[in-house]
Design an enzyme around this catalytic site. Sequence first.
Site, PDB file in Angstrom:
ATOM      1  N   SER A   1       0.849  -1.196   0.000  1.00  0.00           N
ATOM      2  CA  SER A   1       0.000   0.000   0.000  1.00  0.00           C
ATOM      3  C   SER A   1       0.880   1.239   0.000  1.00  0.00           C
ATOM      4  CB  SER A   1      -0.857   0.030   1.263  1.00  0.00           C
ATOM      5  OG  SER A   1      -0.034   0.274   2.399  1.00  0.00           O
ATOM      6  N   ASP A   2       0.392   2.339  -0.561  1.00  0.00           N
ATOM      7  CA  ASP A   2       1.041   3.609  -0.269  1.00  0.00           C
ATOM      8  C   ASP A   2       0.859   3.831   1.241  1.00  0.00           C
ATOM      9  OD1 ASP A   2       2.323   6.018  -0.258  1.00  0.00           O
ATOM     10  OD2 ASP A   2       1.186   6.888  -1.919  1.00  0.00           O
ATOM     11  N   TRP A   3       1.705   4.696   1.800  1.00  0.00           N
ATOM     12  CA  TRP A   3       1.758   4.817   3.259  1.00  0.00           C
ATOM     13  C   TRP A   3       0.438   5.325   3.841  1.00  0.00           C
ATOM     14  CZ3 TRP A   3       5.203   2.053   1.639  1.00  0.00           C
ATOM     15  CH2 TRP A   3       6.312   1.646   2.373  1.00  0.00           C
TER      16      TRP A   3
END
Length: 815
Positions: A233-235
């Site tokens: 995932s993106d952060w």
Amino acid sequence: MAGASVSTPDYSEAVEAALGKLDLEAKARLLAGQDMWSLPALPEIGLGSLVMSDGPIGVRGVRWTAEDPSIALPSPTALAATWDPELARRAGTLLAQEARRKGVHVLLAPTVNLHRSPLGGRHFECYSEDPYLTGEIASGYVNGVQGGGVGTTVKHFVANDAETDRFTVDNVVAPRPLRELYLAPFEAIVENAHPWGIMSAYNQVNGTTMTEHRHLQNEVLRGEWGFDGFIVSDWMAARSTVGDILGGLDVAMPGPRTVYGDALAAAVRKGDVDEAVVDDAVRNVLRLAARVGLLDGVPGAVAEPPAALDGQALAREVARRAFVLVRNEGQALPADPARVRRVALSGAAARDARVLGGGSATVFPERVVSPLDGLTAALPEGAVTYTVGADPSDELAPADQGFELRAVCRDADGNVLGTGSLPSGQVQWIGDDLPAGVTHEALHSIEVTGTFTPRESGEHTFGTRGIGAFALSVGGRVLWEGAQAMSDAADPFEAFFGAPAERGRVHLDEGEPVEVSLRHTVHRTPDAPLTAVMFSLTHLGPRRDPDELIAEAVEAARDAELAVVVVATTDRVESEGFDRRDLRLPGRQDDLVRAVAAVNPRTVVVVNSGSPVELPWREEVAAVLLSWFPGQEGGAALADVLLGHAEPGGRLPTTWPAGLADAPVTEVRPTDGQLPYEEGLFIGYRGYDRAGVAPAYPFGHGLGYTGWEYESLEVTPAQAKVRVRNTGTREGRETVQIYLAPVADAVERPVRWLAGFASVAAAAGESVEVEIPLHGRAFEVWDEEAGAWTFVPGQYEVRACASLADARLSATLEV
Ligand code: BGC
């Protein structure tokens, strides 16, 4: 496409054996970050902790500090401006070397979203408006990084082409533009470079959050394209345990509080998720771990890392190859060093160069060569005079030039827990990234303290940024004590890197150090997904009368053989977490250029920005050189190019509009949560062509220091063979570009598009033949009804060009 991709040994046996030893809890734990940057080690299966780091111009490592410096290469727009996938591969090789030095296994890069609108705040971090150029540069980059045994996460999958409301925006994209533009680079990279990872974006596409997008992640990326890496995932993008795991997301970052881990194990026990789905995600992580050499008993994918590269030399080379000379009237450049007795250099960024773009792409280089440093070193003593001319930073920014700061951390009783040095007035400690001896539990207050030695006498302004209680003093005088409440900004970048508040002004004298101190009592946000300390001591130098600054620069330029004006964007204009409002150069920089050009016919303007800005004076100056964010060696490379030791090698990877209104897409703010990609296929040059609008400088444009004659062109559906001759008196490099233009079209398509390109070097007078493969998709469209690619037969004009607008030879091809 540059370099071969790394082929992965068959790890299935080792992966199955390791998987078989893990219980549900351990599996669920492995899929969640244990902290900001890493996954947990599982010693029971001989698995080490996998460490990730940003990306893309350097490897920051797990700490946000100048104590752990990194090579800073030029920005991604610059890398794309080289039009040289082989150079991108070498950049990747260097980054793998940096990653290994820092114990990083996976680099969170490259960023391959498209330049849909020049307003996109992270435009500097992406490559191009053209999906083919993007895919080629990124494939070279990925092959370089992975060839060094380090993984990549190609990001952000998909359609994260602007920053406004990026956590929630629903980008509404029709199937054709989605396939032909936005997915195309990802598809090409999967095919050409076999990336070991993909990062799933924050946004939604057509109503579904990307981390949960089963169709795009499981069916398209893994199913159709055969991607066998891990999806991270993106952060803080993962927001639904069941939605994410069923949608194909393998790893939720960062930790320790995530929707995976215990929550995932519970969802399996409850029957909401089949354990087999978790097993598949674990397989993807174990395969990645094996590839990077983190799984005991199996060799990593790369047995021997490539020979070491010199980072400074490569940063300088890429910068030279990336500079785009868009205008050069009367051969103003190169300047002859023997004839130039005096260079009048002006612009705030000439002294304080903006070498990289902000946000997560930030790294801390060991040194930065500004244009002033670079030109001063390259010319005889006293040849360079410097004036500020115009300062675009009229806002407080993290205390930087002249500050020597450290952070003193105390507990609630005032006992010192530890101290750490600070790269600037910005404190950004996330997770365990704290000075030695300090824990979040014990930490009560932080004092940013040290000295400030002003470069100029006058009234200096000090301020704070961040949430919580502060006490600020300068020279022993308390300027402010108070508390700042949370703003309602939704994006953490905007909240923490947003507008700083002014807290007081002090008169200070040039060269006289004063003590400064900012005490901050830690502010805790209950239930925040991350434990972090983020605040800044901010500063703004004395404001001079802008007319006086310009007048000084004009006086200095009047009698100089060469006037060089460096204009720039600031990180309040162009950075991560927000989009741009306009394309104007901030402050009085346009006035400065005009005033200098009025007194000096040899005025060269260097544009230090990551993406397009309006240059309303461009016809009034002798030369315009785009330097992008040129990386740590930018000033040295600039001297090389201005003085003719090297050619500026870049070509525009994106169209430079004359004015924002001319750009095909000027709206990046969603309405009611939705951002319709109404322009369909027509972004970048495809849009200008459709509208019949001429930009300031077209896609592919860029001048060198020699001339080229295109002597012959032979085409087949698979390739164009082009012979070019260097007609000048020095060696040079040409970027030969092949565009296809359908003669009569049965389907709606752009007027023309990039089908192939090659970078060719030749000595003075030399003629060179180059074979340029034409990519197969150049003759295909996505058939929305059939849900498949379809070949479009017919007549095509194949043009061999020096830029989109500069066709030199053409041939007709029937396919
Ligand atoms: C950015 C990513 C980056 C991540 C970790 C996010 O905000 O969108 O590109 O890799 O942070 O720093």
